[in-house]
Design a protein around this motif. Sequence first.
Motif, PDB file in Angstrom:
ATOM      1  N   SER A 136       3.906  -4.202   0.645  1.00 55.12           N
ATOM      2  CA  SER A 136       3.017  -4.993   1.020  1.00 55.12           C
ATOM      3  C   SER A 136       0.929  -4.965   0.716  1.00 55.12           C
ATOM      4  O   SER A 136       1.279  -3.466   0.085  1.00 55.12           O
ATOM      5  CB  SER A 136       2.279  -4.056   2.890  1.00 55.12           C
ATOM      6  N   GLY A 137       0.285  -5.136   0.240  1.00 57.80           N
ATOM      7  CA  GLY A 137      -1.105  -5.167  -0.383  1.00 57.80           C
ATOM      8  C   GLY A 137      -1.741  -4.877   0.665  1.00 57.80           C
ATOM      9  O   GLY A 137      -1.830  -4.279   1.765  1.00 57.80           O
ATOM     10  N   GLN A 138      -3.091  -3.956   0.223  1.00 56.36           N
ATOM     11  CA  GLN A 138      -4.108  -4.110   1.363  1.00 56.36           C
ATOM     12  C   GLN A 138      -5.502  -4.790   0.954  1.00 56.36           C
ATOM     13  O   GLN A 138      -5.572  -4.554   0.052  1.00 56.36           O
ATOM     14  CB  GLN A 138      -4.472  -2.597   0.575  1.00 56.36           C
ATOM     15  N   PRO A 139      -5.880  -5.673   2.187  1.00 55.71           N
ATOM     16  CA  PRO A 139      -6.408  -7.109   1.232  1.00 55.71           C
ATOM     17  C   PRO A 139      -7.489  -5.976   1.331  1.00 55.71           C
ATOM     18  O   PRO A 139      -8.281  -5.152   2.046  1.00 55.71           O
ATOM     19  CB  PRO A 139      -6.368  -7.463   3.085  1.00 55.71           C
ATOM     20  N   PRO A 140      -8.223  -6.914   0.930  1.00 55.89           N
ATOM     21  CA  PRO A 140      -7.835  -8.061  -0.053  1.00 55.89           C
ATOM     22  C   PRO A 140      -7.221  -7.974  -1.071  1.00 55.89           C
ATOM     23  O   PRO A 140      -6.552  -9.336  -1.972  1.00 55.89           O
ATOM     24  CB  PRO A 140      -9.263  -8.403  -1.204  1.00 55.89           C
ATOM     25  N   ASP A 141      -6.598  -6.937  -1.426  1.00 52.08           N
ATOM     26  CA  ASP A 141      -5.617  -7.144  -1.985  1.00 52.08           C
ATOM     27  C   ASP A 141      -3.956  -8.292  -2.527  1.00 52.08           C
ATOM     28  O   ASP A 141      -3.424  -7.550  -1.134  1.00 52.08           O
ATOM     29  CB  ASP A 141      -5.099  -5.510  -3.613  1.00 52.08           C
ATOM     30  N   PRO A 142      -3.772  -8.317  -3.298  1.00 47.87           N
ATOM     31  CA  PRO A 142      -2.297  -9.081  -2.673  1.00 47.87           C
ATOM     32  C   PRO A 142      -0.961  -7.876  -2.762  1.00 47.87           C
ATOM     33  O   PRO A 142      -1.289  -7.046  -3.426  1.00 47.87           O
ATOM     34  CB  PRO A 142      -2.355 -10.224  -4.498  1.00 47.87           C
ATOM     35  N   GLY A 143       0.114  -7.946  -2.352  1.00 50.36           N
ATOM     36  CA  GLY A 143       1.083  -7.555  -2.264  1.00 50.36           C
ATOM     37  C   GLY A 143       1.683  -7.748  -3.488  1.00 50.36           C
ATOM     38  O   GLY A 143       1.299  -8.492  -4.072  1.00 50.36           O
ATOM     39  N   VAL A 144       3.250  -7.653  -3.573  1.00 51.79           N
ATOM     40  CA  VAL A 144       4.013  -7.928  -4.090  1.00 51.79           C
ATOM     41  C   VAL A 144       5.611  -8.598  -3.523  1.00 51.79           C
ATOM     42  O   VAL A 144       5.899  -8.206  -2.970  1.00 51.79           O
ATOM     43  CB  VAL A 144       4.691  -6.620  -4.739  1.00 51.79           C
TER      44      VAL A 144
END
Length: 170
Positions: free
Chosen positions: A87-95
């Motif tokens: 899981s990413g922390q929006p606004p950063d993407p996840g993987v």
Amino acid sequence: MQWVEQGTIANHRYAVVPRSLVLITYGNDLLLLRGADDKRLWPNRLNGIGGHLEAEEGLIESAHREIREETGLEVTELALRGLIHISGQPPDPGVLLLVFSAQALSRQTQGSVEGALEWHAMDTLPYDEMVDDLPLLLSRLFGPAACPGLLFGHYQVDAQGAMHSRLDSL
């Protein structure tokens, strides 16, 4: 443009970055990469081989490229073994981590700027030197209770920065 976009740009939907992780064996040995001192993530920690997929690559093609770039090895029996959403922390993407296993045709490797390559016997793996999730992943893929099918996982970081891992199989 609509085919390329797939709803992630105009709708500001959650996105993931695809990455590969390849666990390469030769007999009863596992090849691990000790991250270089200057790496931003996991310097001096052991991990499998892998990295980001490039825009023009397919999934298998990317795994083979990472193997060649980081080890110089030729492999057989490349197989998809798991899919893990980190899981990413929006606004950063996840993987979205695509986990593969492969058999090396030899133990002769070539180094790369990513770090030092090390072969380790499966029964004496240095778990305390690995990235946090790798011991659990290895036990589910190669241990006595190894998952016979595809492994599915979800990793999430809590407010204190601790990683929580869940692995399931069909």
